[in-house]
Design an enzyme around this catalytic site. Structure first.
Site, short mmCIF file in Angstrom:
data_model
loop_
_atom_site.label_atom_id
_atom_site.label_comp_id
_atom_site.label_asym_id
_atom_site.label_seq_id
_atom_site.Cartn_x
_atom_site.Cartn_y
_atom_site.Cartn_z
N HIS A 115 0.84 -1.44 0.30
CA HIS A 115 -0.06 0.21 -0.08
C HIS A 115 0.99 1.20 0.41
O HIS A 115 1.66 1.49 0.51
CB HIS A 115 -0.74 -0.24 1.41
CG HIS A 115 -1.75 0.68 1.03
ND1 HIS A 115 -3.34 0.85 1.06
CD2 HIS A 115 -2.32 2.28 1.56
CE1 HIS A 115 -4.02 2.03 1.16
NE2 HIS A 115 -3.28 2.88 1.75
N LYS A 121 2.34 -2.96 -10.51
CA LYS A 121 3.07 -3.42 -8.66
C LYS A 121 3.03 -4.89 -8.56
O LYS A 121 4.07 -5.50 -8.73
CB LYS A 121 2.14 -3.20 -7.44
CG LYS A 121 1.49 -1.74 -6.98
CD LYS A 121 0.28 -2.09 -5.12
CE LYS A 121 0.28 -0.86 -5.32
NZ LYS A 121 -0.60 -0.50 -4.35
N ASP A 139 2.23 9.46 -12.51
CA ASP A 139 2.35 8.65 -11.26
C ASP A 139 4.53 8.40 -10.59
O ASP A 139 4.98 8.18 -12.03
CB ASP A 139 2.01 7.09 -11.89
CG ASP A 139 2.24 6.56 -10.13
OD1 ASP A 139 2.74 6.44 -9.07
OD2 ASP A 139 1.31 5.73 -10.16
N GLU A 188 0.64 5.85 1.33
CA GLU A 188 0.21 6.13 1.87
C GLU A 188 -0.50 7.29 0.65
O GLU A 188 -0.30 7.27 -0.58
CB GLU A 188 1.54 7.45 2.31
CG GLU A 188 0.75 8.29 3.52
CD GLU A 188 1.63 8.77 4.88
OE1 GLU A 188 3.19 9.11 3.59
OE2 GLU A 188 1.49 9.73 5.00
N ARG A 218 5.98 6.23 -8.95
CA ARG A 218 5.78 5.62 -7.63
C ARG A 218 7.56 4.66 -8.40
O ARG A 218 7.64 4.45 -7.66
CB ARG A 218 4.81 4.88 -7.31
CG ARG A 218 4.06 5.98 -6.24
CD ARG A 218 2.95 5.35 -6.16
NE ARG A 218 2.30 5.24 -7.22
CZ ARG A 218 0.63 3.75 -7.06
NH1 ARG A 218 0.65 3.64 -6.07
NH2 ARG A 218 0.00 4.08 -7.98
N GLU A 220 3.10 9.41 -0.75
CA GLU A 220 2.59 10.12 -0.38
C GLU A 220 1.55 10.48 -2.42
O GLU A 220 2.86 10.69 -2.62
CB GLU A 220 2.64 11.21 0.08
CG GLU A 220 1.32 12.02 0.07
CD GLU A 220 -0.11 11.33 0.23
OE1 GLU A 220 -0.06 10.69 1.68
OE2 GLU A 220 -1.08 11.88 -0.59
N GLY A 221 0.90 10.29 -2.66
CA GLY A 221 -0.03 11.38 -4.12
C GLY A 221 0.91 10.56 -4.95
O GLY A 221 1.30 10.86 -5.59
N ARG A 222 0.56 9.01 -5.08
CA ARG A 222 1.98 8.09 -6.38
C ARG A 222 2.99 9.33 -6.10
O ARG A 222 3.33 9.53 -7.10
CB ARG A 222 0.43 8.74 -7.60
CG ARG A 222 -0.15 8.12 -7.55
CD ARG A 222 -0.60 7.51 -9.20
NE ARG A 222 -2.12 7.72 -8.73
CZ ARG A 222 -3.59 8.18 -9.04
NH1 ARG A 222 -2.72 9.25 -9.91
NH2 ARG A 222 -4.12 7.72 -8.98
N1 LIG Z 1 -1.81 12.28 -7.34
C1 LIG Z 1 -2.46 11.90 -7.15
N2 LIG Z 1 -1.71 10.60 -5.62
C2 LIG Z 1 -3.97 9.95 -5.36
C3 LIG Z 1 -4.97 10.49 -6.22
N3 LIG Z 1 -5.46 9.55 -5.11
C4 LIG Z 1 -4.60 8.27 -4.88
N4 LIG Z 1 -3.29 8.91 -5.47
C5 LIG Z 1 -2.18 8.11 -4.32
O1 LIG Z 1 -2.01 7.11 -4.95
C6 LIG Z 1 -1.32 5.85 -4.45
C7 LIG Z 1 -2.70 4.63 -4.18
O2 LIG Z 1 -1.86 3.39 -4.02
P1 LIG Z 1 -2.64 1.76 -3.38
O3 LIG Z 1 -3.51 2.11 -2.33
O4 LIG Z 1 -1.23 1.48 -3.10
O5 LIG Z 1 -3.36 1.63 -4.62
P2 LIG Z 1 -2.23 1.56 -6.74
O6 LIG Z 1 -1.21 1.79 -6.77
O7 LIG Z 1 -2.98 2.67 -6.60
O8 LIG Z 1 -3.45 -0.27 -6.47
P3 LIG Z 1 -4.11 -0.65 -5.87
O9 LIG Z 1 -2.62 -1.45 -5.14
O10 LIG Z 1 -4.93 -1.29 -6.89
O11 LIG Z 1 -4.80 0.02 -5.08
C8 LIG Z 1 -1.16 7.00 -2.87
O12 LIG Z 1 -0.06 7.59 -3.00
C9 LIG Z 1 -1.82 7.64 -3.21
O13 LIG Z 1 -1.24 9.38 -1.86
C10 LIG Z 1 -5.12 11.45 -7.31
O14 LIG Z 1 -6.36 11.71 -7.45
N5 LIG Z 1 -3.62 12.13 -7.14
#
Ligand SMILES: Nc1nc2c(ncn2[C@@H]2O[C@H](COP(=O)(O)OP(=O)(O)OP(=O)(O)O)[C@@H](O)[C@H]2O)c(=O)[nH]1
Ligand SMILES: [Zn+2]
Length: 443
Positions: A266, A380, A351, A268, A353, A311-313
């Protein structure tokens, strides 16, 4: 004229006082950077991926007196917290020469060593021996070398309102072991700070080490000149957040092929994870994965949640909120069709990340196979499978757990390649899937 004289005198006095204040803390002159051939520079040998901790050598990044010449890593310990340490020193709350007293701090549980710890390419973004420096490097510690742990292992009880709720609804039971009679989750926790082996990191991303060093130097405001002047130092401790591992059940089951493993990785999302914002699926997915991990442990397997500070991708929360504003204000409303486009308009990419380094922690834990992977992310999934770990089943967030306003995000993600056990949205669906507009929030 008299005034100008007084001003000059005052300025000189101030400068002298400042100099004295600095000298009380730092007796030597500022060393802006070092060079491999410089007098007094004699790094402790570090052989990344060697077969034992002793052969590998300790990671030394400290600039304390007895460590300065023996440093074999660039950067500073503590990840982003090195700045707070600097403040503590500057205001006199901490002496620059402070050395930690490690008595009684040893890990509560034993993890590894696993073959990946001695593979120079399987783990490149953390120090596999970072929790065991007292065991392996006591000789150097006794010589006065300032070596710091970059991993710590502890245990805890977790009490969550959502888990109480799941117990009340009969979704999760109290077994007195994984979930205590009073509804607390028993966990083993591992905190890890980043330690990058630059050649390995560069190789993971398919770039040259020199390019990586230059980019790191430029985009940290030139903060680490040794990235450029010390090509002989291969390890860098970046000023970024690390990760925490939460283990439900027995950690010894993680590498055991006869035991099932449920896992979520996960990233943040403070707004959702902690404060319950409903624009994304982060918190409900996290809670769901905690339930699934606990259940797996209750059934004789083990569950693992890895929580990364990205945080925030990894774009940061300011960028994230700018994008939220743009999404809600754009003509036609907040649609799934424009979700990633809006992020790209602000950040330049959707993204940051770059999951390539993420599997390191799984290899550190000895993971070989994940029976249930609680994630829809293709990035991932590909990173993990590409690193040689098998994923048996991918588990999407159950429909009923998605907050109303998160539909936009989830449909955009599925259209972008995220896994789903449901239907893939069409172009038309993406245009018509809309988030709440701000007027609705106000009423
Ligand atoms: N920049 C940005 N980041 C976001 C937004 N919504 C969520 N995030 C970020 O996206 C990331 C989501 O990460 P995870 O919860 O690991 O999920 P994921 O990689 O999208 O995929 P899953 O494993 O399927 O949940 C986190 O870092 C959040 O802070 C958005 O609207 N904008
Ligand atoms: Zn979120």
């Amino acid at each position: 004229m008299a005034n100008a004289d007084t001003d000059t005198k005052n300025a000189a006095k101030q400068e002298q006082e400042q100099e004295q204040e600095q000298q009380q803390l730092y007796t030597s002159r500022v060393v802006l950077t070092t060079y491999p051939s410089q007098l007094g520079i004699d790094p402790i040998p570090l052989s990344w991926g060697a077969s034992s901790a002793e052969e590998r050598g300790p990671v030394v990044v400290s600039r304390q007196k007895d460590s300065f010449g023996r440093r074999n890593a660039i950067g500073a310990g503590g990840g982003s917290y090195c700045i707070y340490r600097a403040l503590a020193v500057a205001i006199g709350a901490l002496t620059p020469s402070h050395r930690p007293d490690f008595r009684l701090t040893e890990p509560t549980h034993s993890i590894g060593p696993f073959p990946a710890w001695s593979d120079p390419e399987k783990i490149v973004s953390m120090d596999p021996w970072g929790h065991a420096i007292v065991d392996h490097f006591s000789e150097q510690l006794d010589q006065g070398i300032d070596i710091r742990p970059t991993i710590a292992i502890t245990q805890a009880h977790m009490k969550l309102a959502e888990i109480d709720d799941a117990i009340d609804k009969g979704i999760l039971r109290c077994d007195g072991d994984v979930v205590t009679k009073s509804g607390e989750l028993k966990v083993v926790k591992v905190a890890s700070e980043p330690v990058w082996h630059l050649p390995g990191v560069a190789k993971r991303f398919g770039i040259n080490e020199a390019t990586l060093r230059r980019a790191l130097f430029e985009d940290t405001g030139g903060m680490y000149p040794e990235l450029i002047t010390r090509p002989d130092l291969k390890v860098f401790l970046p000023p970024i957040g690390g990760l925490t591992v939460y283990i439900f059940g027995n950690p010894a089951h993680i590498p055991d092929p006869t035991k099932r493993l449920t896992m979520r990785v996960h990233d943040e999302c403070n707004g959702s994870d902690v404060f319950g914002s409903d624009i994304c699926t982060c918190k409900p997915y996290l809670i769901y994965s905690i339930e699934e991990c606990a259940r797996e442990a209750q059934n004789g397997g083990v569950g693992v949640v890895v929580y990364f500070r990205k945080e925030g991708r990894a774009l940061g929360e300011v960028t994230k909120y700018l994008v939220y504003n743009a999404r809600k204000r754009q003509e036609g409303g907040d649609t799934a069709a424009n979700y990633f486009k809006r992020t790209e308009f602000v950040a330049g990419v959707k993204d940051m990340r770059f999951q390539a380094l993420m599997p390191d922690i799984l290899h550190w834990l000895g993971v070989k196979r994940i029976d249930r992977f609680i994630s829809m992310s293709n990035m991932k999934y590909e990173a993990i499978v590409g690193s040689g770990i098998e994923i048996v089943e991918r588990v999407s967030i159950p429909e009923e757990r998605m907050p109303a306003d998160s539909k936009v995000e989830i449909e955009a993600k599925i259209a972008d390649g995220y896994f789903t056990s449901g239907e893939v949205p069409t172009e038309e669906d993406l245009k018509t899937t809309k988030g709440r507009n701000w007027d609705e929030i106000a009423h």
